[in-house]
Scaffold this motif. Sequence first.
Motif, PDB file in Angstrom:
ATOM      1  N   ARG A  44     -34.491   4.100  52.697  1.00 23.38           N
ATOM      2  CA  ARG A  44     -35.217   2.867  52.174  1.00 23.38           C
ATOM      3  C   ARG A  44     -34.506   1.865  51.694  1.00 23.38           C
ATOM      4  NH1 ARG A  44     -40.091   5.441  48.533  1.00 23.38           N
ATOM      5  NH2 ARG A  44     -41.021   6.712  49.936  1.00 23.38           N
ATOM      6  N   THR A  59     -38.595   0.045  59.560  1.00 25.13           N
ATOM      7  CA  THR A  59     -39.247  -0.497  58.232  1.00 25.13           C
ATOM      8  C   THR A  59     -38.415  -0.641  57.089  1.00 25.13           C
ATOM      9  OG1 THR A  59     -41.194   0.207  59.122  1.00 25.13           O
ATOM     10  CG2 THR A  59     -41.240  -0.195  56.864  1.00 25.13           C
ATOM     11  N   TYR A  61     -38.236  -0.963  52.827  1.00 23.91           N
ATOM     12  CA  TYR A  61     -39.337  -0.801  51.701  1.00 23.91           C
ATOM     13  C   TYR A  61     -39.265  -1.440  50.535  1.00 23.91           C
ATOM     14  CZ  TYR A  61     -40.630   3.410  54.342  1.00 23.91           C
ATOM     15  OH  TYR A  61     -40.998   4.377  55.480  1.00 23.91           O
ATOM     16  N   PHE A  76     -51.089  -4.632  48.049  1.00 29.66           N
ATOM     17  CA  PHE A  76     -50.053  -3.981  48.678  1.00 29.66           C
ATOM     18  C   PHE A  76     -50.569  -4.111  50.194  1.00 29.66           C
ATOM     19  CE2 PHE A  76     -49.102  -0.667  45.114  1.00 29.66           C
ATOM     20  CZ  PHE A  76     -48.546  -1.680  44.644  1.00 29.66           C
ATOM     21  N   ALA A  77     -51.827  -3.740  50.548  1.00 27.79           N
ATOM     22  CA  ALA A  77     -52.196  -4.009  51.943  1.00 27.79           C
ATOM     23  C   ALA A  77     -51.892  -5.284  52.561  1.00 27.79           C
ATOM     24  CB  ALA A  77     -53.662  -3.541  51.784  1.00 27.79           C
ATOM     25  N   ASP A  80     -48.378  -5.773  53.213  1.00 26.65           N
ATOM     26  CA  ASP A  80     -47.780  -4.915  54.479  1.00 26.65           C
ATOM     27  C   ASP A  80     -48.085  -5.569  55.686  1.00 26.65           C
ATOM     28  OD1 ASP A  80     -46.716  -3.021  52.794  1.00 26.65           O
ATOM     29  OD2 ASP A  80     -48.334  -1.535  52.975  1.00 26.65           O
ATOM     30  N   GLY A  81     -49.529  -6.344  55.652  1.00 23.23           N
ATOM     31  CA  GLY A  81     -49.988  -7.030  56.812  1.00 23.23           C
ATOM     32  C   GLY A  81     -49.485  -8.085  57.188  1.00 23.23           C
ATOM     33  N   THR A  83     -46.021  -9.182  56.287  1.00 30.50           N
ATOM     34  CA  THR A  83     -44.659  -9.127  56.171  1.00 30.50           C
ATOM     35  C   THR A  83     -44.057  -8.410  57.134  1.00 30.50           C
ATOM     36  OG1 THR A  83     -44.932  -9.355  53.928  1.00 30.50           O
ATOM     37  CG2 THR A  83     -42.688  -9.164  54.520  1.00 30.50           C
ATOM     38  N   TRP A  86     -41.537  -5.132  56.841  1.00 29.28           N
ATOM     39  CA  TRP A  86     -41.587  -4.330  55.444  1.00 29.28           C
ATOM     40  C   TRP A  86     -42.858  -3.709  54.963  1.00 29.28           C
ATOM     41  CZ3 TRP A  86     -37.798  -4.828  51.843  1.00 29.28           C
ATOM     42  CH2 TRP A  86     -36.583  -5.395  51.935  1.00 29.28           C
ATOM     43  N   THR A  87     -42.895  -2.832  54.126  1.00 23.47           N
ATOM     44  CA  THR A  87     -43.918  -2.039  53.602  1.00 23.47           C
ATOM     45  C   THR A  87     -43.812  -1.701  52.052  1.00 23.47           C
ATOM     46  OG1 THR A  87     -45.682  -0.575  53.912  1.00 23.47           O
ATOM     47  CG2 THR A  87     -43.216   0.297  54.043  1.00 23.47           C
ATOM     48  N   VAL A  88     -44.839  -1.523  51.389  1.00 24.50           N
ATOM     49  CA  VAL A  88     -44.623  -1.414  49.758  1.00 24.50           C
ATOM     50  C   VAL A  88     -44.547   0.341  49.755  1.00 24.50           C
ATOM     51  CG1 VAL A  88     -45.825  -1.140  47.660  1.00 24.50           C
ATOM     52  CG2 VAL A  88     -45.737  -3.387  48.960  1.00 24.50           C
ATOM     53  N   PHE A 231     -43.880 -11.097  47.774  1.00 24.92           N
ATOM     54  CA  PHE A 231     -44.737 -10.077  47.326  1.00 24.92           C
ATOM     55  C   PHE A 231     -45.373 -10.825  46.223  1.00 24.92           C
ATOM     56  CE2 PHE A 231     -45.631  -6.904  44.127  1.00 24.92           C
ATOM     57  CZ  PHE A 231     -46.582  -6.063  44.772  1.00 24.92           C
TER      58      PHE A 231
END
Length: 274
Positions: A44, A59, A61, A76-77, A80-81, A83, A86-88, A231
């Motif tokens: 992470r 990825t 985080y 969050f969704a 993620d869509g 960026t 990257w994901t939360v 974000f």
Amino acid sequence: MSNRTPRPGRTPARGRSATPPRRTTDQRRRDTPGRPAAGAAPRRDTAGGGEAASRGRGTSYLKVVFSPGVVPGKWFARFDGRTPGWTVAAAEVDRPLDAVDAGLADVAIMRLPHADVDTDVHHRVVLYTETPGVAAPADHPVAVLDTVDVADLADETVLYETPADGDVDCAAVRGHLDVVAANVGVVVAPRPLLRAVNRRGVVHRDLDGVPGTRVAVVWRVEDDSAVIQDFVGVCRGRGEGSTRQTLARGARGGDGSRGGRGGDGARGSGRRPR
């Protein structure tokens, strides 16, 4: 019959040459540079480690913690869509700011105390103000109302109410709701929190006559980065095509190299989340 002494170990079948045993999938993974072994925790990267994502090495985080009653799933969704790379990674905790200050999270979505946060240490953007609420036993007269006036609680046993400094104790709210469920007293707290931690046999309603609580996104000044700014922009309702979405713009061929400098942290919005 041959008089030769067989070698130790497994003798290959007649007509077949000896071959090394086939490696398992896990063995191949362990031998592949950059790939974790099966069962290993994912790496992470912190919010400042965007280089790994931009170079296509997997990825990264963004670690986000949020207060009970806050419902950030849509943000969050969207993040993620929008960026790339990257994901939360999110968790609900009672004291989000403590997690950020301890380095366990990059960003907190939290209820602000009336005294605010130390703006020399933290950036913060106010997202919306929560409606106050009151929780009472299911057979209490408030059950037939949509909104309760605080004056109507004058003769009630108030087990807990949002303190004057605005610092809501989520654990205390949970504990006192157990007492309310036993048909004793009422609890005054943010309505979204009451909804999130409600108990069987308890009703909650909007409450007029007391101040609401502000919900904000908060992060450390020293941790500010392009990904955190993106974000925050998502939380504030910034559109997908906005030129201020730094990392998304970089993926479309724009200049995504510069991080934020707390520009969003200098302003707050009183809008409710969409």
